[in-house]
Design an enzyme around this catalytic site. Structure first.
Site, PDB file in Angstrom:
ATOM      1  N   ASP A 192     -12.560  -9.584  -1.361  1.00 23.76           N
ATOM      2  CA  ASP A 192     -13.849  -9.690  -0.671  1.00 23.76           C
ATOM      3  C   ASP A 192     -14.799  -8.693  -1.322  1.00 23.76           C
ATOM      4  O   ASP A 192     -14.381  -7.850  -2.119  1.00 23.76           O
ATOM      5  CB  ASP A 192     -13.751  -9.528   0.861  1.00 23.76           C
ATOM      6  CG  ASP A 192     -12.932  -8.346   1.320  1.00 23.76           C
ATOM      7  OD1 ASP A 192     -12.962  -7.296   0.649  1.00 23.76           O
ATOM      8  OD2 ASP A 192     -12.258  -8.453   2.371  1.00 23.76           O
ATOM      9  N   HIS A 198     -10.634  -5.350  -2.538  1.00 21.00           N
ATOM     10  CA  HIS A 198     -11.674  -5.204  -1.503  1.00 21.00           C
ATOM     11  C   HIS A 198     -12.823  -4.432  -2.143  1.00 21.00           C
ATOM     12  O   HIS A 198     -12.830  -3.200  -2.159  1.00 21.00           O
ATOM     13  CB  HIS A 198     -11.113  -4.459  -0.292  1.00 21.00           C
ATOM     14  CG  HIS A 198     -10.036  -5.205   0.417  1.00 21.00           C
ATOM     15  ND1 HIS A 198     -10.264  -6.395   1.084  1.00 21.00           N
ATOM     16  CD2 HIS A 198      -8.708  -4.946   0.571  1.00 21.00           C
ATOM     17  CE1 HIS A 198      -9.130  -6.824   1.618  1.00 21.00           C
ATOM     18  NE2 HIS A 198      -8.173  -5.980   1.313  1.00 21.00           N
ATOM     19  N   GLU A 229       0.811  -1.219   0.000  1.00 26.12           N
ATOM     20  CA  GLU A 229       0.000   0.000   0.000  1.00 26.12           C
ATOM     21  C   GLU A 229       0.848   1.275   0.000  1.00 26.12           C
ATOM     22  O   GLU A 229       0.681   2.138   0.869  1.00 26.12           O
ATOM     23  CB  GLU A 229      -0.982  -0.031   1.173  1.00 26.12           C
ATOM     24  CG  GLU A 229      -1.875  -1.277   1.108  1.00 26.12           C
ATOM     25  CD  GLU A 229      -2.839  -1.427   2.286  1.00 26.12           C
ATOM     26  OE1 GLU A 229      -2.772  -0.606   3.228  1.00 26.12           O
ATOM     27  OE2 GLU A 229      -3.642  -2.377   2.264  1.00 26.12           O
ATOM     28  N   GLU A 266      -6.498 -10.093  -2.055  1.00 29.89           N
ATOM     29  CA  GLU A 266      -7.264  -9.994  -0.802  1.00 29.89           C
ATOM     30  C   GLU A 266      -8.760  -9.868  -1.083  1.00 29.89           C
ATOM     31  O   GLU A 266      -9.468  -9.082  -0.450  1.00 29.89           O
ATOM     32  CB  GLU A 266      -6.781  -8.780   0.010  1.00 29.89           C
ATOM     33  CG  GLU A 266      -5.299  -8.794   0.323  1.00 29.89           C
ATOM     34  CD  GLU A 266      -4.834  -7.624   1.189  1.00 29.89           C
ATOM     35  OE1 GLU A 266      -5.678  -6.886   1.723  1.00 29.89           O
ATOM     36  OE2 GLU A 266      -3.604  -7.456   1.318  1.00 29.89           O
ATOM     37  N   ASN A 289       1.892  -4.368  -3.551  1.00 30.99           N
ATOM     38  CA  ASN A 289       0.497  -4.731  -3.307  1.00 30.99           C
ATOM     39  C   ASN A 289      -0.269  -3.494  -2.871  1.00 30.99           C
ATOM     40  O   ASN A 289       0.219  -2.710  -2.043  1.00 30.99           O
ATOM     41  CB  ASN A 289       0.488  -5.778  -2.176  1.00 30.99           C
ATOM     42  CG  ASN A 289      -0.863  -6.408  -1.930  1.00 30.99           C
ATOM     43  OD1 ASN A 289      -1.494  -6.905  -2.859  1.00 30.99           O
ATOM     44  ND2 ASN A 289      -1.309  -6.401  -0.682  1.00 30.99           N
TER      45      ASN A 289
HETATM   46  O1  G3I Z   1      -3.017  -7.483  18.497  1.00 30.70           O
HETATM   47  C1  G3I Z   1      -3.930  -6.521  19.046  1.00 30.70           C
HETATM   48  C2  G3I Z   1      -4.448  -6.988  20.393  1.00 30.70           C
HETATM   49  O2  G3I Z   1      -3.375  -7.053  21.309  1.00 30.70           O
HETATM   50  C3  G3I Z   1      -5.516  -6.018  20.865  1.00 30.70           C
HETATM   51  O3  G3I Z   1      -6.091  -6.510  22.060  1.00 30.70           O
HETATM   52  C4  G3I Z   1      -6.603  -5.864  19.834  1.00 30.70           C
HETATM   53  C5  G3I Z   1      -7.630  -4.822  20.242  1.00 30.70           C
HETATM   54  O4  G3I Z   1      -8.284  -4.262  19.135  1.00 30.70           O
HETATM   55  O5  G3I Z   1      -6.029  -5.442  18.622  1.00 30.70           O
HETATM   56  C6  G3I Z   1      -5.090  -6.369  18.095  1.00 30.70           C
HETATM   57  O6  G3I Z   1      -4.591  -5.861  16.888  1.00 30.70           O
HETATM   58  C7  G3I Z   1      -5.462  -5.933  15.778  1.00 30.70           C
HETATM   59  C8  G3I Z   1      -4.757  -6.715  14.679  1.00 30.70           C
HETATM   60  O7  G3I Z   1      -5.534  -6.724  13.504  1.00 30.70           O
HETATM   61  C9  G3I Z   1      -4.482  -8.165  15.091  1.00 30.70           C
HETATM   62  O8  G3I Z   1      -5.675  -8.818  15.356  1.00 30.70           O
HETATM   63  C10 G3I Z   1      -5.756  -4.527  15.298  1.00 30.70           C
HETATM   64  O9  G3I Z   1      -6.549  -3.841  16.275  1.00 30.70           O
HETATM   65  C11 G3I Z   1      -6.489  -4.567  14.000  1.00 30.70           C
HETATM   66  O10 G3I Z   1      -6.616  -3.244  13.484  1.00 30.70           O
HETATM   67  C12 G3I Z   1      -5.715  -5.412  13.001  1.00 30.70           C
HETATM   68  O11 G3I Z   1      -6.477  -5.431  11.817  1.00 30.70           O
HETATM   69  C13 G3I Z   1      -5.824  -5.955  10.693  1.00 30.70           C
HETATM   70  C14 G3I Z   1      -5.638  -4.875   9.639  1.00 30.70           C
HETATM   71  O12 G3I Z   1      -5.061  -5.434   8.479  1.00 30.70           O
HETATM   72  C15 G3I Z   1      -4.761  -3.733  10.097  1.00 30.70           C
HETATM   73  O13 G3I Z   1      -4.705  -2.765   9.111  1.00 30.70           O
HETATM   74  C16 G3I Z   1      -6.706  -7.047  10.143  1.00 30.70           C
HETATM   75  O14 G3I Z   1      -6.761  -8.118  11.090  1.00 30.70           O
HETATM   76  C17 G3I Z   1      -6.137  -7.534   8.819  1.00 30.70           C
HETATM   77  O15 G3I Z   1      -7.066  -8.411   8.227  1.00 30.70           O
HETATM   78  C18 G3I Z   1      -5.928  -6.343   7.901  1.00 30.70           C
HETATM   79  O16 G3I Z   1      -5.403  -6.790   6.688  1.00 30.70           O
HETATM   80  C19 G3I Z   1      -5.153  -5.781   5.712  1.00 30.70           C
HETATM   81  C20 G3I Z   1      -3.973  -6.228   4.884  1.00 30.70           C
HETATM   82  O17 G3I Z   1      -2.875  -6.512   5.709  1.00 30.70           O
HETATM   83  C21 G3I Z   1      -3.606  -5.168   3.872  1.00 30.70           C
HETATM   84  N1  G3I Z   1      -4.736  -4.795   3.079  1.00 30.70           N
HETATM   85  C22 G3I Z   1      -5.967  -4.457   3.781  1.00 30.70           C
HETATM   86  C23 G3I Z   1      -6.323  -5.554   4.765  1.00 30.70           C
HETATM   87  C24 G3I Z   1      -7.631  -5.235   5.459  1.00 30.70           C
HETATM   88  O18 G3I Z   1      -7.502  -4.109   6.291  1.00 30.70           O
END
Ligand code: G3I
Length: 471
Positions: free
Chosen positions: A264, A234, A157, A262, A198
């Site tokens: 969806d 997405h 990104e 990715e 990506n």
């Molecule tokens: O690890 C912490 C945890 O300690 C905490 O308690 C919890 C509370 O919210 O958050 C946890 O972190 C989260 C992390 O995922 C792991 O689960 C973050 O809040 C959350 O924002 C994060 O989201 C991820 C996101 O990328 C971040 O931008 C999504 O799971 C993941 O599916 C998403 O994937 C991205 C790709 O990498 C890039 N393209 C877009 C795609 C969708 O956003």
């Protein structure tokens, strides 16, 4: 690491053998899983997984049966792999790589450099130290996974919507050149990995994809080993860009691979059946576009089912964005994707949309279990996903499910259970992590088998000696 590499090599050999056998599939025997159908067209069909998914037996059953490429959803990102300067943690990523290898999935490494999920220490570095930190991070992570990933999203990104580069820690320290430097550094560590840029909203032709196109042209002209462009995809229901095919073709014409990384397709909830049909059309369009471009190597969905999707947490009021519903039942988009790949839902056995129940009648003491068995068959093989529900009032702690395979069926691999012997009357036993079935709860496991023409599901199941009822 060595064992994982050996397993990876065997997985490649196995998938090559599978692809070879699929080349012989006749139209009447069209493959009946996403991965088999994709492999028959020299593509892959992938999914994203996070560590917590691995303990969800329903999810694992679908993942193992349908997908041959795995992208870690979070576990290879910088905040996990190098949470503080010089301190590396590859445990979560390793777990997912091991899972992938044991299920004959390849791995898309995601990602090495990204402005998001970037630990604060990187953004706080003096600009003079950012390049060294980036190179160390890339070298250490790409070396750790050398030979174990098919590809890396090296820079994730990088663009703003208007096509300018994001002013993140890397750009601010190094300017545009950070991208070439990152790719060259990754290549030095793992010369065989395909190295990707990506991004999202670059699926159609627009300012952002034009900028990506110019960047790829420029990198190629500098001799930077860019291998591919990932179109995250997405989508919003009904909004797959009409220029997606042309856009993929123009990148391919530059001499790089393209991938849908990715996918969806989010729906404003509640999703109507018309919405689900439109989603099926959208999935079919995306898969068809990829099939039409030789250098489109495959399609990956972001997550297995709607229960795993990031959409509801990020886009309030939206969801239902994947091919599988909250209970891992396939939606119309699944059938559409499969059909677009030339596969069909098997007619000689149950269909994914309406899993067949195979059961005996209940025993004298009343059945305390219910079994649903979905069979997907192709010309010489089949998979079965079996769900055992505890319909009694007390917990099951440790289970053995006995059933008889149809004549000519021989099990070749199993997930979420051990099964022996491999033909005739067999016993499936729990793994350590799915031994308990609470009242009202269920476990799912499955297997792949060869067959000689009879693809029927077992006609009866018994759980710990008790016959099970119809599912
Ligand atoms: O690890 C912490 C945890 O300690 C905490 O308690 C919890 C509370 O919210 O958050 C946890 O972190 C989260 C992390 O995922 C792991 O689960 C973050 O809040 C959350 O924002 C994060 O989201 C991820 C996101 O990328 C971040 O931008 C999504 O799971 C993941 O599916 C998403 O994937 C991205 C790709 O990498 C890039 N393209 C877009 C795609 C969708 O956003």
């Amino acid at each position: 690491m060595h064992n994982r590499r050996l397993a990876a090599a065997l997985a490649v050999v196995a998938s090559a053998a599978l692809a070879g056998s699929l080349a012989l599939v006749r139209p009447a025997d069209a493959a009946s899983s996403l991965k088999q159908s994709a492999e028959a067209k020299s593509k892959y069909f992938g999914t994203a997984l996070v560590q917590s998914n691995l303990s969800n037996s329903s999810l694992v059953g679908v993942a193992a049966a349908q997908f041959d490429m795995m992208t870690p959803g979070n576990e290879m990102k910088w905040d996990t792999t190098e949470p503080s300067n010089g301190s590396f943690n590859f445990g979560p990523g390793d777990n997912l790589v091991s899972f992938a290898q044991s299920h004959s999935m390849r791995v898309r490494g995601h990602n090495l450099v990204w402005h998001s999920q970037l630990p604060g220490w990187v953004s706080s570095l003096p600009t003079s130290q950012v390049q060294a930190a980036m190179e160390t991070h890339i070298t250490t992570e790409a070396t750790h996974y050398k030979g174990e990933v098919y590809s890396w999203d090296v820079v994730n990104e990088p663009f703003n919507e208007d096509g300018s580069l994001r002013q993140d820690a890397f750009y601010n320290a190094m300017g545009t050149g950070y991208i070439a430097d990152a790719i060259r550094t990754a290549h030095a560590a793992d010369p065989n990995a395909k190295l990707y840029l990506n991004d999202y909203n670059i699926e159609g032709e627009n300012a952002k994809s034009n900028a990506m196109y110019s960047l790829v042209q420029s990198l190629i002209s500098q001799g930077v080993p860019i291998g591919g462009v990932g179109l995250e995809s997405h989508f919003i229901l009904g909004q797959v860009p009409s220029s997606m095919l042309a856009n993929m073709q123009r990148f391919a014409a530059l001499g790089v691979d393209v991938a849908v990384t990715e996918l969806d397709d989010r729906i404003q909830l509640p999703a109507s059946s018309a919405n689900l049909q439109q989603q099926a059309t959208d999935y079919s369009t995306v898969v068809s576009d990829c099939l039409a471009v030789t250098r489109c190597v495959g399609v990956s969905q972001w997550g297995v089912g709607d229960a795993d999707s990031w959409i509801p947490g990020t886009f309030s009021g939206y969801g239902a964005a994947t091919m599988y519903d909250q209970n891992y039942q396939p939606k119309p988009a699944y059938t559409a994707a499969l059909n677009a790949l030339g596969g069909t839902v098997s007619s000689s056995s149950s269909t994914p949309t309406t899993p067949t129940s195979s059961s005996s009648s209940s025993g004298g003491g009343g059945a305390a279990c219910k079994v649903t068995d979905a069979v997907n068959a192709w010309n010489t093989g089949l998979t079965e996903n079996i769900t055992v529900s505890n319909t009694g009032s007390s917990a099951v702690n440790g289970w053995s499910l006995v059933f008889t395979l149809a004549s000519g069926q021989t099990i070749t691999s199993t997930w979420n259970a051990t099964i022996s012997p491999t033909s005739g009357q067999v016993t499936a036993k729990n793994m350590s992590y799915n031994a308990a079935i609470a009242p009202g709860g269920s476990v799912s496991f499955g297997f792949q088998a060869n067959h000689t023409g009879n693809t029927a599901a077992p006609s009866a199941f018994s759980l710990n000696g008790q016959p099970c009822s119809n599912g």
